[in-house]
Design a protein around this motif. Structure first.
Motif, PDB file in Angstrom:
ATOM      1  N   VAL A  44       0.837  -1.206   0.000  1.00  0.00           N
ATOM      2  CA  VAL A  44       0.000   0.000   0.000  1.00  0.00           C
ATOM      3  C   VAL A  44       0.872   1.257   0.000  1.00  0.00           C
ATOM      4  O   VAL A  44       0.567   2.225  -0.707  1.00  0.00           O
ATOM      5  CB  VAL A  44      -0.989  -0.014   1.189  1.00  0.00           C
ATOM      6  N   ALA A  45       1.963   1.253   0.734  1.00  0.00           N
ATOM      7  CA  ALA A  45       2.887   2.400   0.714  1.00  0.00           C
ATOM      8  C   ALA A  45       3.452   2.593  -0.687  1.00  0.00           C
ATOM      9  O   ALA A  45       3.552   3.728  -1.185  1.00  0.00           O
ATOM     10  CB  ALA A  45       4.005   2.194   1.730  1.00  0.00           C
ATOM     11  N   TRP A  46       3.787   1.491  -1.354  1.00  0.00           N
ATOM     12  CA  TRP A  46       4.298   1.547  -2.730  1.00  0.00           C
ATOM     13  C   TRP A  46       3.235   2.116  -3.667  1.00  0.00           C
ATOM     14  O   TRP A  46       3.526   2.970  -4.515  1.00  0.00           O
ATOM     15  CB  TRP A  46       4.725   0.143  -3.166  1.00  0.00           C
ATOM     16  N   LEU A  47       1.978   1.675  -3.503  1.00  0.00           N
ATOM     17  CA  LEU A  47       0.874   2.199  -4.323  1.00  0.00           C
ATOM     18  C   LEU A  47       0.710   3.708  -4.128  1.00  0.00           C
ATOM     19  O   LEU A  47       0.564   4.459  -5.100  1.00  0.00           O
ATOM     20  CB  LEU A  47      -0.445   1.503  -3.972  1.00  0.00           C
ATOM     21  N   LYS A  48       0.722   4.152  -2.884  1.00  0.00           N
ATOM     22  CA  LYS A  48       0.559   5.583  -2.594  1.00  0.00           C
ATOM     23  C   LYS A  48       1.674   6.400  -3.213  1.00  0.00           C
ATOM     24  O   LYS A  48       1.433   7.482  -3.762  1.00  0.00           O
ATOM     25  CB  LYS A  48       0.482   5.810  -1.085  1.00  0.00           C
ATOM     26  N   ASP A  49       2.907   5.894  -3.153  1.00  0.00           N
ATOM     27  CA  ASP A  49       4.034   6.598  -3.792  1.00  0.00           C
ATOM     28  C   ASP A  49       3.848   6.658  -5.301  1.00  0.00           C
ATOM     29  O   ASP A  49       4.103   7.691  -5.925  1.00  0.00           O
ATOM     30  CB  ASP A  49       5.361   5.906  -3.471  1.00  0.00           C
ATOM     31  N   ALA A  50       3.396   5.556  -5.902  1.00  0.00           N
ATOM     32  CA  ALA A  50       3.194   5.504  -7.352  1.00  0.00           C
ATOM     33  C   ALA A  50       2.108   6.482  -7.786  1.00  0.00           C
ATOM     34  O   ALA A  50       2.247   7.166  -8.809  1.00  0.00           O
ATOM     35  CB  ALA A  50       2.848   4.087  -7.786  1.00  0.00           C
ATOM     36  N   LEU A  51       1.036   6.578  -7.020  1.00  0.00           N
ATOM     37  CA  LEU A  51      -0.033   7.535  -7.331  1.00  0.00           C
ATOM     38  C   LEU A  51       0.482   8.968  -7.192  1.00  0.00           C
ATOM     39  O   LEU A  51       0.203   9.821  -8.038  1.00  0.00           O
ATOM     40  CB  LEU A  51      -1.234   7.300  -6.420  1.00  0.00           C
ATOM     41  N   ALA A  52       1.241   9.239  -6.143  1.00  0.00           N
ATOM     42  CA  ALA A  52       1.787  10.580  -5.926  1.00  0.00           C
ATOM     43  C   ALA A  52       2.776  10.967  -7.027  1.00  0.00           C
ATOM     44  O   ALA A  52       2.841  12.131  -7.419  1.00  0.00           O
ATOM     45  CB  ALA A  52       2.467  10.657  -4.560  1.00  0.00           C
ATOM     46  N   ASP A  53       3.512   9.979  -7.541  1.00  0.00           N
ATOM     47  CA  ASP A  53       4.473  10.241  -8.622  1.00  0.00           C
ATOM     48  C   ASP A  53       3.786  10.483  -9.959  1.00  0.00           C
ATOM     49  O   ASP A  53       4.410  10.980 -10.894  1.00  0.00           O
ATOM     50  CB  ASP A  53       5.459   9.082  -8.763  1.00  0.00           C
ATOM     51  N   GLY A  54       2.520  10.083 -10.082  1.00  0.00           N
ATOM     52  CA  GLY A  54       1.744  10.363 -11.279  1.00  0.00           C
ATOM     53  C   GLY A  54       1.776   9.305 -12.364  1.00  0.00           C
ATOM     54  O   GLY A  54       1.059   9.416 -13.348  1.00  0.00           O
ATOM     55  N   TRP A  55       2.563   8.259 -12.214  1.00  0.00           N
ATOM     56  CA  TRP A  55       2.601   7.240 -13.266  1.00  0.00           C
ATOM     57  C   TRP A  55       1.487   6.212 -13.098  1.00  0.00           C
ATOM     58  O   TRP A  55       1.081   5.593 -14.069  1.00  0.00           O
ATOM     59  CB  TRP A  55       3.976   6.581 -13.360  1.00  0.00           C
ATOM     60  N   MET A  56       1.000   6.061 -11.875  1.00  0.00           N
ATOM     61  CA  MET A  56      -0.133   5.175 -11.646  1.00  0.00           C
ATOM     62  C   MET A  56      -1.399   6.013 -11.569  1.00  0.00           C
ATOM     63  O   MET A  56      -1.426   7.040 -10.880  1.00  0.00           O
ATOM     64  CB  MET A  56       0.040   4.375 -10.352  1.00  0.00           C
ATOM     65  N   LEU A  57      -2.443   5.584 -12.263  1.00  0.00           N
ATOM     66  CA  LEU A  57      -3.704   6.321 -12.304  1.00  0.00           C
ATOM     67  C   LEU A  57      -4.784   5.675 -11.461  1.00  0.00           C
ATOM     68  O   LEU A  57      -5.618   6.358 -10.873  1.00  0.00           O
ATOM     69  CB  LEU A  57      -4.189   6.447 -13.745  1.00  0.00           C
ATOM     70  N   VAL A  58      -4.817   4.341 -11.422  1.00  0.00           N
ATOM     71  CA  VAL A  58      -5.866   3.592 -10.730  1.00  0.00           C
ATOM     72  C   VAL A  58      -5.257   2.314 -10.170  1.00  0.00           C
ATOM     73  O   VAL A  58      -4.422   1.688 -10.821  1.00  0.00           O
ATOM     74  CB  VAL A  58      -7.013   3.217 -11.701  1.00  0.00           C
ATOM     75  N   ALA A  59      -5.714   1.929  -8.983  1.00  0.00           N
ATOM     76  CA  ALA A  59      -5.299   0.656  -8.398  1.00  0.00           C
ATOM     77  C   ALA A  59      -6.468   0.082  -7.612  1.00  0.00           C
ATOM     78  O   ALA A  59      -7.217   0.828  -6.972  1.00  0.00           O
ATOM     79  CB  ALA A  59      -4.098   0.855  -7.476  1.00  0.00           C
ATOM     80  N   GLY A  60      -6.642  -1.228  -7.675  1.00  0.00           N
ATOM     81  CA  GLY A  60      -7.710  -1.852  -6.901  1.00  0.00           C
ATOM     82  C   GLY A  60      -7.611  -3.365  -6.901  1.00  0.00           C
ATOM     83  O   GLY A  60      -6.903  -3.951  -7.721  1.00  0.00           O
ATOM     84  N   ARG A  61      -8.340  -3.968  -5.961  1.00  0.00           N
ATOM     85  CA  ARG A  61      -8.372  -5.424  -5.826  1.00  0.00           C
ATOM     86  C   ARG A  61      -9.272  -6.052  -6.875  1.00  0.00           C
ATOM     87  O   ARG A  61     -10.280  -5.482  -7.273  1.00  0.00           O
ATOM     88  CB  ARG A  61      -8.931  -5.815  -4.464  1.00  0.00           C
ATOM     89  N   LYS A  62      -8.903  -7.250  -7.275  1.00  0.00           N
ATOM     90  CA  LYS A  62      -9.786  -8.061  -8.110  1.00  0.00           C
ATOM     91  C   LYS A  62     -10.883  -8.640  -7.221  1.00  0.00           C
ATOM     92  O   LYS A  62     -10.697  -8.816  -6.017  1.00  0.00           O
ATOM     93  CB  LYS A  62      -9.016  -9.221  -8.758  1.00  0.00           C
ATOM     94  N   VAL A  63     -12.017  -8.915  -7.827  1.00  0.00           N
ATOM     95  CA  VAL A  63     -13.122  -9.570  -7.136  1.00  0.00           C
ATOM     96  C   VAL A  63     -13.448 -10.841  -7.915  1.00  0.00           C
ATOM     97  O   VAL A  63     -13.799 -10.742  -9.092  1.00  0.00           O
ATOM     98  CB  VAL A  63     -14.361  -8.639  -7.060  1.00  0.00           C
ATOM     99  N   PRO A  64     -13.280 -12.012  -7.321  1.00  0.00           N
ATOM    100  CA  PRO A  64     -12.878 -12.262  -5.947  1.00  0.00           C
ATOM    101  C   PRO A  64     -11.420 -11.872  -5.707  1.00  0.00           C
ATOM    102  O   PRO A  64     -10.659 -11.628  -6.655  1.00  0.00           O
ATOM    103  CB  PRO A  64     -13.085 -13.765  -5.772  1.00  0.00           C
ATOM    104  N   ARG A  65     -11.038 -11.834  -4.444  1.00  0.00           N
ATOM    105  CA  ARG A  65      -9.717 -11.341  -4.051  1.00  0.00           C
ATOM    106  C   ARG A  65      -8.626 -12.350  -4.394  1.00  0.00           C
ATOM    107  O   ARG A  65      -8.203 -13.168  -3.594  1.00  0.00           O
ATOM    108  CB  ARG A  65      -9.708 -11.049  -2.551  1.00  0.00           C
ATOM    109  N   GLU A  66      -8.150 -12.236  -5.630  1.00  0.00           N
ATOM    110  CA  GLU A  66      -7.088 -13.130  -6.087  1.00  0.00           C
ATOM    111  C   GLU A  66      -5.935 -12.350  -6.705  1.00  0.00           C
ATOM    112  O   GLU A  66      -5.060 -12.922  -7.330  1.00  0.00           O
ATOM    113  CB  GLU A  66      -7.642 -14.159  -7.070  1.00  0.00           C
ATOM    114  N   GLY A  67      -5.957 -11.024  -6.509  1.00  0.00           N
ATOM    115  CA  GLY A  67      -4.903 -10.171  -7.050  1.00  0.00           C
ATOM    116  C   GLY A  67      -5.388  -8.741  -7.155  1.00  0.00           C
ATOM    117  O   GLY A  67      -6.311  -8.338  -6.435  1.00  0.00           O
TER     118      GLY A  67
END
Length: 94
Positions: A23-46
């Protein structure tokens, strides 16, 4: 742009043990601007990430994800070119 698909290759308790670092890595990626969206798969397998940038850069960044470095998930990276977007999302077209 790229769709990054993570698939867990261990049990969920092991995944959860690495969640805080991921989650810390995701937050850094969003703040850096290269990641636009992140979320869990349903069902939770990735998870799914929508990212932008140069392919080699994306591959290197994804390789630094704690889920990847700890062997919790395997990754597939799919490149695509957005041809159609909803109003307000025109910045996504390349």
């Amino acid at each position: 742009m790229f769709i990054v698909s993570l698939r867990y290759i261990v049990d969920l308790p092991t995944v959860d043990a690495h969640m805080e670092a991921h989650v810390a890595w995701l937050k850094d990626a969003l703040a850096d601007g290269w990641m636009l969206v992140a979320g869990r798969k349903v069902p939770r397998e990735g998870g799914i990430l929508i990212v932008r940038g140069e392919k080699a850069d994306i591959e290197a960044k994804v390789a630094s994800d704690p889920f990847v470095t700890s062997g919790v998930a395997e990754v597939t990276i799919t490149e695509f070119n957005p041809s159609f977007v909803a109003p307000g999302l025109e910045f996504l077209k390349t």
